[in-house]
Design an enzyme around this catalytic site. Sequence first.
Site, PDB file in Angstrom:
ATOM      1  N   PRO A  60      16.804 -11.237 -10.044  1.00  0.00           N
ATOM      2  CA  PRO A  60      15.595 -12.232 -10.306  1.00  0.00           C
ATOM      3  C   PRO A  60      15.828 -13.492  -9.080  1.00  0.00           C
ATOM      4  O   PRO A  60      15.296 -13.715  -8.565  1.00  0.00           O
ATOM      5  CB  PRO A  60      16.339 -13.057 -10.918  1.00  0.00           C
ATOM      6  CG  PRO A  60      16.514 -11.398 -12.075  1.00  0.00           C
ATOM      7  CD  PRO A  60      17.285 -10.643 -11.295  1.00  0.00           C
ATOM      8  N   ASP A  61      17.526 -12.870  -8.399  1.00  0.00           N
ATOM      9  CA  ASP A  61      17.935 -14.013  -7.313  1.00  0.00           C
ATOM     10  C   ASP A  61      16.558 -13.830  -6.022  1.00  0.00           C
ATOM     11  O   ASP A  61      16.138 -14.515  -5.577  1.00  0.00           O
ATOM     12  CB  ASP A  61      18.905 -13.883  -7.021  1.00  0.00           C
ATOM     13  CG  ASP A  61      20.476 -14.424  -7.859  1.00  0.00           C
ATOM     14  OD1 ASP A  61      19.817 -15.388  -8.364  1.00  0.00           O
ATOM     15  OD2 ASP A  61      21.154 -13.966  -7.520  1.00  0.00           O
ATOM     16  N   HIS A  62      16.204 -12.437  -6.273  1.00  0.00           N
ATOM     17  CA  HIS A  62      15.741 -11.835  -5.178  1.00  0.00           C
ATOM     18  C   HIS A  62      13.996 -12.752  -5.209  1.00  0.00           C
ATOM     19  O   HIS A  62      13.723 -12.708  -3.985  1.00  0.00           O
ATOM     20  CB  HIS A  62      16.228 -10.826  -4.496  1.00  0.00           C
ATOM     21  CG  HIS A  62      17.104 -10.429  -3.814  1.00  0.00           C
ATOM     22  ND1 HIS A  62      18.455 -10.437  -4.622  1.00  0.00           N
ATOM     23  CD2 HIS A  62      16.972 -10.426  -2.079  1.00  0.00           C
ATOM     24  CE1 HIS A  62      19.628 -10.043  -3.959  1.00  0.00           C
ATOM     25  NE2 HIS A  62      18.632  -9.846  -2.256  1.00  0.00           N
TER      26      HIS A  62
END
Length: 386
Positions: A167-169
């Site tokens: 999710p961060d990327h």
Amino acid sequence: MTVDGPMRGIRVLELGHYIAGPFCAQILADQGADVIKVEQPGGGARRHSDPKKNPGGYFAMLNRNKRSIGVDLKTDRGREIFAALVRTADVLVTNFAAGVPQRLGFGAEEMLAINPKLVYVHATGFGEDSPYAKKPAFDGVIQAMSGLLHLTGEQDGPPALAGVFVPDHVTGLYAALAVLFGLRRREQTGEGSATDLAMLDSMMTFLGATLSEVADHGISPRRTGGKVRRSYAGTYATADGYVYLAPMTNRMWAGLTEVIGAPELAGYYPIGGADSRMAHRDELDKVIEAWTGVHSAEAVVATMGTVGVPASPILSLEQILADPNVAHRRMVRELPVHGGYSVHVVGSPLPVDERTYQVPPPDAGEHTDELLAELGLLDEAEDRSA
């Protein structure tokens, strides 16, 4: 160093931490943008993670080819410098928690009042207007709330976290898209914009047809481990590891049954246009794995190649580093880091100026004087760390 690229001439202010914000700005820096990392004097806690000592350290991986200025936004002097920066900027990207930019004086409304042509992108866990806006949202929380955890793992086992920070990327990628769309909109209208981007929204776009199965057909998807849910493809054990096989078509399935010495299985697919293999998957997989289990992964992949079945070994990270395609595509780069050593980082999948890999992540506030001079404020500064 100024690198060439389609974003050259665009100034980006990054007020970020962890992954999503810095990753977005890194994409833009690789394409030639002048990315200025706005930090508190001395830098934030995340920049002190040394990848030589801490394999989870992300600072060096996400901050090459950027400049750093130390600004204390709680002081009048710091706010003066920051406002001057905003007037010169095209883009401001932040991934601080909902409410933090407003509390520190760099919320979208305030920034657009200073620079009406600014493209402002704020990435948070759930969105600034969400009923969950105050809920802490790390990568694992978003995996849990987006369905990724629910759908990952063995059928009879517990949910499994993804092996990397997905999710961060993904949010960083969407943030970079939001920047590009905002700049394009500015070309058309002459006006800036503000984008309220949420990590959970970003990850939900990956659900695809799975969401439709639930909403439209009442089908509740379950974890399937190493098997692909809707088609006959998945992972199989070999004598020295695992492989992924995808005998998707009738021709591929016939070829697989031939090379594993089980031609009696060829009739399972298709019957009446339906994939009859899915109802017998467990027993068919046992026959396939009885064959793969006595061969090396390399031999299995090579044999499947002779009959056109897509196949791959399941590579470890050590094997990825040694893979000839990775080397040919130059997807692992060596980046100098202050202190006289270097680290290996993942390269950009997009064409970039090679010089971007020659510029180390900045020391905290390394370019403060340089940027103050550009703004015409250097001579006025009593404390150059602002």
